[in-house]
Design an enzyme around this catalytic site. Structure first.
Site, PDB file in Angstrom:
ATOM      1  N   HIS A  15       0.859  -1.230   0.081  1.00 12.26           N
ATOM      2  CA  HIS A  15      -0.097   0.106   0.043  1.00 12.26           C
ATOM      3  C   HIS A  15       0.936   1.235   0.111  1.00 12.26           C
ATOM      4  CE1 HIS A  15      -0.234   0.918   4.743  1.00 12.26           C
ATOM      5  NE2 HIS A  15       0.891   0.660   4.409  1.00 12.26           N
ATOM      6  N   CYS A  34       5.343   5.291   5.171  1.00  8.69           N
ATOM      7  CA  CYS A  34       4.053   4.760   4.616  1.00  8.69           C
ATOM      8  C   CYS A  34       3.565   5.613   3.403  1.00  8.69           C
ATOM      9  CB  CYS A  34       2.789   4.643   5.620  1.00  8.69           C
ATOM     10  SG  CYS A  34       3.182   2.839   6.270  1.00  8.69           S
ATOM     11  N   HIS A  40       4.977  -0.209  -0.449  1.00  8.35           N
ATOM     12  CA  HIS A  40       5.744  -1.219   0.561  1.00  8.35           C
ATOM     13  C   HIS A  40       4.573  -2.030   0.989  1.00  8.35           C
ATOM     14  CE1 HIS A  40       4.044   1.989   3.204  1.00  8.35           C
ATOM     15  NE2 HIS A  40       3.826   0.824   3.886  1.00  8.35           N
ATOM     16  N   HIS A  42       3.081  -5.181   4.008  1.00  9.19           N
ATOM     17  CA  HIS A  42       2.868  -5.518   5.287  1.00  9.19           C
ATOM     18  C   HIS A  42       2.452  -6.905   5.142  1.00  9.19           C
ATOM     19  CE1 HIS A  42       3.273  -1.396   7.385  1.00  9.19           C
ATOM     20  NE2 HIS A  42       2.622  -0.941   6.220  1.00  9.19           N
ATOM     21  N   ASP A  80      -5.003 -10.598  -0.883  1.00  7.87           N
ATOM     22  CA  ASP A  80      -3.807 -11.147  -0.669  1.00  7.87           C
ATOM     23  C   ASP A  80      -2.940 -11.149  -1.915  1.00  7.87           C
ATOM     24  OD1 ASP A  80      -1.778 -12.608   0.542  1.00  7.87           O
ATOM     25  OD2 ASP A  80      -2.224 -14.593  -0.240  1.00  7.87           O
ATOM     26  N   HIS A  81      -1.631 -10.475  -1.740  1.00  7.53           N
ATOM     27  CA  HIS A  81      -0.802 -10.511  -2.837  1.00  7.53           C
ATOM     28  C   HIS A  81      -1.259  -9.333  -3.727  1.00  7.53           C
ATOM     29  CE1 HIS A  81       1.182 -14.018  -1.123  1.00  7.53           C
ATOM     30  NE2 HIS A  81       2.326 -13.657  -2.021  1.00  7.53           N
ATOM     31  N   GLU A 125      -1.316  -4.740  11.542  1.00  5.74           N
ATOM     32  CA  GLU A 125      -0.269  -4.274  10.510  1.00  5.74           C
ATOM     33  C   GLU A 125       1.004  -4.348  10.549  1.00  5.74           C
ATOM     34  OE1 GLU A 125      -1.232  -0.534   7.867  1.00  5.74           O
ATOM     35  OE2 GLU A 125       0.267   0.016   9.029  1.00  5.74           O
TER      36      GLU A 125
END
Ligand code: NI
Length: 134
Positions: A15, A34, A40, A42, A80-81, A125
């Site tokens: 994100h 962020c 980047h 998480h 996811d991913h 997170e």
């Protein structure tokens, strides 16, 4: 007597926290790392807690296999991913902060969960930072 059952799940996603109405300087000042322009990732961990009465016919509040499948189909498959900003409808115009991600997850699951249950979602997170909705 209400009982809570909890299912843990996780997804990895990228994100960027960025408010397009602000200057780059203000974005960097508020969002720090962020705000990195190239995104980047998480490792998001979530706990989905369903609260209700025990069904005397099954001895269960909710079938955890059913709940696990719901989370897999509706949350993991969606996020996811993924790059949350670029790959998902939900965060096209919504800052993908932990708070907003948790709220989106809660709303998706709430719609699909029978009304008789209470729903709480906690999203980590990082191992030390979490938010909770519900
Ligand atoms: Ni971040």
């Amino acid at each position: 007597m209400n009982i809570s059952v909890t299912r843990r799940a996780h997804f990895n996603a990228a994100h960027r926290l960025h408010n397009p109405a602000w200057t780059d300087e203000k974005n960097r000042a508020v969002f720090g790392l962020c705000n990195n322009p190239n995104y980047h990732g998480h490792n998001y961990e979530m706990e989905v807690r369903v609260t209700g009465e025990i069904d005397p016919e099954t001895g269960m509040v909710v079938d955890l296999a059913w709940l696990a499948q719901l989370i897999k189909n509706e949350i993991e498959a969606r996020f996811d991913h993924k790059n949350l900003n670029l790959d998902t409808e939900e965060f096209r115009d919504l800052i993908p902060s932990a708070e907003n991600i948790c709220l989106v997850i809660w709303r998706i699951l709430r719609e699909r969960l029978p009304e008789k249950f209470d729903l709480h979602v906690r999203l980590y997170e990082t191992p030390r930072n979490s938010v909770e909705v519900g």
